[in-house]
Design a protein around this motif. Structure first.
Motif, PDB file in Angstrom:
ATOM      1  N   SER A 170       0.797  -1.224   0.000  1.00 45.62           N
ATOM      2  CA  SER A 170       0.000   0.000   0.000  1.00 45.62           C
ATOM      3  C   SER A 170       0.832   1.277   0.000  1.00 45.62           C
ATOM      4  O   SER A 170       0.403   2.299  -0.552  1.00 45.62           O
ATOM      5  CB  SER A 170      -0.947   0.003   1.206  1.00 45.62           C
ATOM      6  OG  SER A 170      -0.218  -0.059   2.424  1.00 45.62           O
ATOM      7  N   SER A 171       2.016   1.255   0.605  1.00 45.89           N
ATOM      8  CA  SER A 171       2.821   2.477   0.701  1.00 45.89           C
ATOM      9  C   SER A 171       3.811   2.643  -0.447  1.00 45.89           C
ATOM     10  O   SER A 171       4.578   3.608  -0.472  1.00 45.89           O
ATOM     11  CB  SER A 171       3.575   2.502   2.038  1.00 45.89           C
ATOM     12  OG  SER A 171       4.487   1.414   2.109  1.00 45.89           O
ATOM     13  N   TYR A 172       3.789   1.715  -1.393  1.00 41.83           N
ATOM     14  CA  TYR A 172       4.738   1.764  -2.506  1.00 41.83           C
ATOM     15  C   TYR A 172       4.024   2.146  -3.797  1.00 41.83           C
ATOM     16  O   TYR A 172       2.828   1.894  -3.965  1.00 41.83           O
ATOM     17  CB  TYR A 172       5.426   0.412  -2.678  1.00 41.83           C
ATOM     18  CG  TYR A 172       6.144  -0.061  -1.425  1.00 41.83           C
ATOM     19  CD1 TYR A 172       7.281   0.586  -0.967  1.00 41.83           C
ATOM     20  CD2 TYR A 172       5.668  -1.154  -0.695  1.00 41.83           C
ATOM     21  CE1 TYR A 172       7.936   0.159   0.182  1.00 41.83           C
ATOM     22  CE2 TYR A 172       6.314  -1.597   0.450  1.00 41.83           C
ATOM     23  CZ  TYR A 172       7.443  -0.925   0.884  1.00 41.83           C
ATOM     24  OH  TYR A 172       8.087  -1.348   2.013  1.00 41.83           O
ATOM     25  N   ARG A 173       4.773   2.711  -4.722  1.00 47.99           N
ATOM     26  CA  ARG A 173       4.186   3.145  -5.990  1.00 47.99           C
ATOM     27  C   ARG A 173       4.802   2.462  -7.208  1.00 47.99           C
ATOM     28  O   ARG A 173       4.174   2.377  -8.254  1.00 47.99           O
ATOM     29  CB  ARG A 173       4.326   4.676  -6.133  1.00 47.99           C
ATOM     30  CG  ARG A 173       3.474   5.456  -5.135  1.00 47.99           C
ATOM     31  CD  ARG A 173       1.998   5.246  -5.404  1.00 47.99           C
ATOM     32  NE  ARG A 173       1.141   5.851  -4.374  1.00 47.99           N
ATOM     33  CZ  ARG A 173       0.663   5.227  -3.325  1.00 47.99           C
ATOM     34  NH1 ARG A 173       0.953   3.943  -3.130  1.00 47.99           N
ATOM     35  NH2 ARG A 173      -0.121   5.836  -2.455  1.00 47.99           N
ATOM     36  N   THR A 174       6.037   1.980  -7.102  1.00 48.91           N
ATOM     37  CA  THR A 174       6.703   1.365  -8.246  1.00 48.91           C
ATOM     38  C   THR A 174       7.348   0.051  -7.839  1.00 48.91           C
ATOM     39  O   THR A 174       7.807  -0.108  -6.699  1.00 48.91           O
ATOM     40  CB  THR A 174       7.787   2.296  -8.834  1.00 48.91           C
ATOM     41  OG1 THR A 174       8.748   2.616  -7.807  1.00 48.91           O
ATOM     42  CG2 THR A 174       7.172   3.567  -9.386  1.00 48.91           C
ATOM     43  N   LEU A 175       7.372  -0.885  -8.782  1.00 52.06           N
ATOM     44  CA  LEU A 175       7.974  -2.200  -8.555  1.00 52.06           C
ATOM     45  C   LEU A 175       8.768  -2.600  -9.788  1.00 52.06           C
ATOM     46  O   LEU A 175       8.297  -2.438 -10.915  1.00 52.06           O
ATOM     47  CB  LEU A 175       6.901  -3.242  -8.253  1.00 52.06           C
ATOM     48  CG  LEU A 175       7.349  -4.703  -8.044  1.00 52.06           C
ATOM     49  CD1 LEU A 175       6.410  -5.415  -7.063  1.00 52.06           C
ATOM     50  CD2 LEU A 175       7.390  -5.504  -9.361  1.00 52.06           C
ATOM     51  N   THR A 176       9.959  -3.114  -9.579  1.00 51.82           N
ATOM     52  CA  THR A 176      10.772  -3.673 -10.661  1.00 51.82           C
ATOM     53  C   THR A 176      11.089  -5.123 -10.329  1.00 51.82           C
ATOM     54  O   THR A 176      11.628  -5.412  -9.253  1.00 51.82           O
ATOM     55  CB  THR A 176      12.084  -2.898 -10.853  1.00 51.82           C
ATOM     56  OG1 THR A 176      11.784  -1.569 -11.279  1.00 51.82           O
ATOM     57  CG2 THR A 176      12.961  -3.565 -11.899  1.00 51.82           C
ATOM     58  N   ASP A 177      10.754  -6.023 -11.251  1.00 48.81           N
ATOM     59  CA  ASP A 177      11.053  -7.445 -11.075  1.00 48.81           C
ATOM     60  C   ASP A 177      12.300  -7.774 -11.890  1.00 48.81           C
ATOM     61  O   ASP A 177      12.304  -7.675 -13.122  1.00 48.81           O
ATOM     62  CB  ASP A 177       9.872  -8.300 -11.528  1.00 48.81           C
ATOM     63  CG  ASP A 177      10.062  -9.772 -11.204  1.00 48.81           C
ATOM     64  OD1 ASP A 177      10.774 -10.070 -10.223  1.00 48.81           O
ATOM     65  OD2 ASP A 177       9.498 -10.616 -11.919  1.00 48.81           O
ATOM     66  N   ILE A 178      13.349  -8.153 -11.208  1.00 45.57           N
ATOM     67  CA  ILE A 178      14.637  -8.465 -11.844  1.00 45.57           C
ATOM     68  C   ILE A 178      14.666  -9.942 -12.227  1.00 45.57           C
ATOM     69  O   ILE A 178      14.398 -10.814 -11.407  1.00 45.57           O
ATOM     70  CB  ILE A 178      15.814  -8.145 -10.895  1.00 45.57           C
ATOM     71  CG1 ILE A 178      15.791  -6.661 -10.501  1.00 45.57           C
ATOM     72  CG2 ILE A 178      17.134  -8.522 -11.539  1.00 45.57           C
ATOM     73  CD1 ILE A 178      15.974  -5.695 -11.649  1.00 45.57           C
TER      74      ILE A 178
END
Length: 341
Positions: free
Chosen positions: A172-180
């Protein structure tokens, strides 16, 4: 006093390869897909799969005894059908099909595990590299069709873990995600669908990007999840609030594990999180047999690669600068090892 010590467990484990190969051959022959439309007789299955009459009933009844098929009646009039679990997970038309990883186990790992003893004595991989000097990843990435088949295999076994992550981790507190090492973009897609406020990207080698873009379009997520090219050995990770790695760290030796963790730390903002989905071994190394055997599989595949405990992950992450870590159980023997910056 009655002696209740029995050799049953020893024999069950010692002959475990019998049951394993019966299941792997059943997946190869698509037994469970042949039964997807309803019960069939042994003779019907014999004809559909091209079985020899000598083998048919021993094979099918073995699957019944192993709890992988159900049977109504006896003899030639008996009808075989899937169990609820084989119908869901081993019918190729099911969206929850996990047979891809079993197909790979049948085609590759079953034979390589016959050389476990040389691996234990030498510390060297026992896969294709023994025959032609090429690593598993080198072989895979040289053949896009085989690469995509491998990715499908990994997607099947990862579906439950990635779904559990999307449902249990607090995004909920995050806006971006990168999957490596995101392969087909499965993890990013599942998380993005569950958490519409997140903007996600999936990163893998250039040969993978077209595969991921096609899969994202099929899922209707090509606007919400972006596929990008990245070589995690040579490139820095793009900045993100959350960096995920699904079954990536266990493929490498300690030096490379620490290198990947350090790159994640540099790419995260204060308060950001690194999430590694792995078959995390319990700290006492007594309970997660699958995680321990997966580590032996990494020995067979790569030599120096290994699976690890939550305590080891925490030690490496704190060395990189992370402030705290936690382990979140997912599906079966897998967990999310999370490090917070």
């Amino acid at each position: 006093m009655t002696d209740d010590v029995s050799p049953d467990h020893i024999l069950q484990v010692g002959f475990g390869f019998w049951a394993s190969k019966a299941l792997l051959s059943a997946v190869e022959l698509e037994v469970f897909s042949h039964l997807a439309d309803g019960p069939r007789t042994g003779l019907g299955l014999q004809s559909a799969m091209g079985l020899h009459p000598r083998a048919t009933y021993d094979f099918l009844d073995t699957l019944v005894a192993l709890g992988l098929l159900q049977r109504d009646g006896a003899g030639e009039s008996a009808r075989y059908e899937n169990t609820p679990s084989t119908a869901r997970f081993l019918d190729k038309r099911s969206p929850q099909y996990i047979g891809g990883i079993l197909e790979m186990a049948n085609a590759r790992l079953f034979r390589f595990w016959a050389d476990l003893t040389p691996a234990l004595k030498t510390g060297k991989p026992q896969n294709e590299i023994k025959a032609n000097g090429a690593s598993m990843f080198g072989e895979l990435y040289a053949d896009p069709a085989r690469l995509e088949q491998f990715m499908d295999a990994m997607s099947g076994i990862s579906l439950g873990n990635f779904t559990a992550l999307a449902e249990t981790f607090d995004f909920s507190s995050y806006r971006t995600l990168t999957d490596i090492g995101g392969a087909t973009g499965q993890l990013s897609s599942i998380v993005a669908a569950r958490h519409p406020h997140l903007q996600c990207r999936t990163c893998d080698l250039p040969v993978v990007q077209p595969i991921a873009e096609r899969r994202l379009k099929e899922r209707g997520l090509d606007g919400r999840v972006v596929a990008e090219s990245l070589d995690f050995f040579t490139d820095e990770f793009p900045p993100a609030d959350v960096i995920t790695m699904g079954m990536i760290l266990h493929d490498w030796n300690l030096e490379n594990k620490k290198m990947l963790i350090a790159k994640a730390y540099r790419a995260l903002p204060p308060g950001g999180a690194l999430v590694a989905i792995e078959n995390i071994i319990d700290d006492e190394r007594r309970q997660n047999a699958f995680g321990l055997m997966m580590s032996l599989n990494m020995l067979i595949e790569f030599g120096e690669a290994f699976d690890f405990t939550g305590a080891q992950f925490s030690e490496w992450c704190q060395e990189a600068g992370f402030s705290r870590c936690e382990i979140i159980p997912l599906a079966g023997p897998a967990s999310a090892a999370v490090a917070y910056k």
